[in-house]
Design an enzyme around this catalytic site. Structure first.
Site, PDB file in Angstrom:
ATOM      1  N   CYS A  58       0.831  -1.205   0.000  1.00 42.79           N
ATOM      2  CA  CYS A  58       0.000   0.000   0.000  1.00 42.79           C
ATOM      3  C   CYS A  58       0.870   1.261   0.000  1.00 42.79           C
ATOM      4  O   CYS A  58       1.530   1.540  -0.982  1.00 42.79           O
ATOM      5  CB  CYS A  58      -0.982  -0.034   1.168  1.00 42.79           C
ATOM      6  SG  CYS A  58      -2.419   1.049   0.923  1.00 42.79           S
ATOM      7  N   HIS A  67      -3.709  -5.319  -0.018  1.00 40.74           N
ATOM      8  CA  HIS A  67      -3.297  -5.852   1.287  1.00 40.74           C
ATOM      9  C   HIS A  67      -3.364  -7.382   1.299  1.00 40.74           C
ATOM     10  O   HIS A  67      -4.433  -7.954   1.505  1.00 40.74           O
ATOM     11  CB  HIS A  67      -4.204  -5.305   2.382  1.00 40.74           C
ATOM     12  CG  HIS A  67      -3.890  -3.893   2.763  1.00 40.74           C
ATOM     13  ND1 HIS A  67      -3.042  -3.574   3.800  1.00 40.74           N
ATOM     14  CD2 HIS A  67      -4.295  -2.717   2.231  1.00 40.74           C
ATOM     15  CE1 HIS A  67      -2.949  -2.253   3.903  1.00 40.74           C
ATOM     16  NE2 HIS A  67      -3.702  -1.710   2.953  1.00 40.74           N
ATOM     17  N   GLU A  91      -2.323  -9.368   3.550  1.00 43.86           N
ATOM     18  CA  GLU A  91      -2.574  -9.932   4.884  1.00 43.86           C
ATOM     19  C   GLU A  91      -4.053 -10.187   5.113  1.00 43.86           C
ATOM     20  O   GLU A  91      -4.429 -10.927   6.019  1.00 43.86           O
ATOM     21  CB  GLU A  91      -2.006  -9.009   5.962  1.00 43.86           C
ATOM     22  CG  GLU A  91      -2.815  -7.782   6.282  1.00 43.86           C
ATOM     23  CD  GLU A  91      -2.594  -6.640   5.299  1.00 43.86           C
ATOM     24  OE1 GLU A  91      -3.200  -5.579   5.478  1.00 43.86           O
ATOM     25  OE2 GLU A  91      -1.804  -6.826   4.339  1.00 43.86           O
TER      26      GLU A  91
END
Length: 380
Positions: free
Chosen positions: A271, A355, A357
């Protein structure tokens, strides 16, 4: 007893509803997120610093809140807007309700407005500055305050959310998180080949170092303004560039540090970290009309041809025409064709705008952590 609350946009639009968080008045850039779940992760994501977040899903709060699903120690966003606040929550992990959580963290929130009309206005006219208030209900006063409020361009919001000192994440990682991440990935932290990863924290979501630590790595978190020399003194096997809030261009201290690190250690950015990596190597960034925020953003991996459904939260993007010869595009956002990933052609350095994660969101991009882990093992 509910209180009246109003949202005023800089274009003169007024929305009137009920306040259900803390009472007060705040300013920020009004944006929207299209996720159906994950409101607690959104509330605690430091990338939302300086923003008033509108949820497009109509009912928010139905599964309550807990002390585990947080992405930072406390919420950093300016304000929160929903169509309907669920007065009843039901989940075996819930420890409280959304309204109480917002009040305890001093977050002003608004419910009972037509969020579809608000989101449509943002989509047509772009993200706007706004004022959310339960104390001043005068339309003219609020509109003037919105027009006089500070925007995001040119501001360094990272200094407001980054840590003040070095943190050894391994001692902070709770056993539940390590077990859960390993279960979701099908990996064993005990069997992983560990490395030392230094994370430059610009407002990092906690699930990122959790992923690194669950693979058996030693994780050291440093403030985002740490110099390259100080990072190298920690003897890392690789350096991670985190997400964070706002405009990446004013963060010249980060540009200089990253430029010095590329070519010396493997570098991975997510990001804001992806944007900073690109800026450090000579590219430019620009502000998107209304940004990408949600858990359902399609991204094309140009190397494999696969489409990933990703979680995203950003209002700026890398300008493709400005990319230097040393960088190549690896991923592309299929909603607007913007750059969603880059890779250095000669050094081990890459970044993605989304993202991987995935907290809370899809898991399609987890392979990026595996890719970085492989680079670490090969370079050590």
């Amino acid at each position: 007893m509910s209180v009246t609350a109003k949202l005023a946009l800089e274009d003169g639009t007024i929305f009137t509803g009920q306040g259900f968080g803390a009472e007060g008045e705040i300013s920020g850039e009004v944006v929207f997120n299209t996720s159906m779940t994950g409101y607690q992760e959104i509330l605690t994501d430091p990338s939302y610093r300086g923003q008033i977040v509108t949820m497009t899903y109509p009912e928010i709060g139905n599964y309550g809140v807990n002390s585990i699903d947080v992405e930072h120690e406390k919420p950093s966003l300016a304000g929160f807007i929903v169509r309907e606040e669920s007065r009843v929550f039901s989940n075996y992990r819930a420890e409280g309700d959304l309204a109480g959580y917002l009040k305890s963290n001093n977050i002003v929130a608004l419910a009972g407005i037509d969020t579809r009309a608000l989101v449509r206005r943002i989509r047509v006219h772009g993200a706007m500055r706004g004022i959310l208030s339960t104390t001043d209900l005068n339309d003219d006063s609020l509109i003037e305050k919105a027009r006089q409020s500070e925007g995001l361009v040119g501001r360094d919001l990272v200094r407001e959310v980054m840590p003040k000192s070095v943190i050894k994440w391994d001692t902070e990682l709770d056993e539940w998180t390590a077990t859960e991440v390993s279960r979701l990935r099908g990996d064993s932290a005990q069997d992983a080949k560990g490395a030392h990863i230094v994370c430059m924290d610009f407002g990092m979501k906690w699930n990122i170092p959790r992923h690194f630590a669950s693979r058996g790595n030693q994780v050291t978190v440093v403030p985002g303004d740490t110099s390259a020399e100080e990072i190298l003194e920690l003897q890392p096997d690789g350096v991670f560039l985190s997400n964070g809030p706002g405009d990446p261009e004013p963060l010249t201290y980060a540009h200089e540090t990253i430029k010095k690190l590329v070519g010396q250690k493997p570098v991975f950015g997510i990001c804001l970290g992806h944007q900073l990596l690109s800026l450090a190597l000579g590219a430019k960034t620009f502000k998107l009309k209304f940004g990408h925020r949600g858990a359902n953003q399609p991204v094309l991996d140009l190397e494999t041809g696969k489409v990933e459904i990703t979680t995203q939260n950003h209002g700026f993007a890398v300008e493709e025409d400005s990319l230097p010869d040393c960088l190549e595009v690896t991923h592309r956002n299929l909603n607007d064709d913007t750059v969603a990933g880059v890779r250095h052609k000669d050094a081990v350095a890459f970044g993605v705008q989304h993202h991987p994660e995935a907290s809370s969101g899809p898991h399609d991009s987890h392979y990026l952590f595996e890719r970085f882990q492989t680079e670490l093992s090969q370079s050590s």
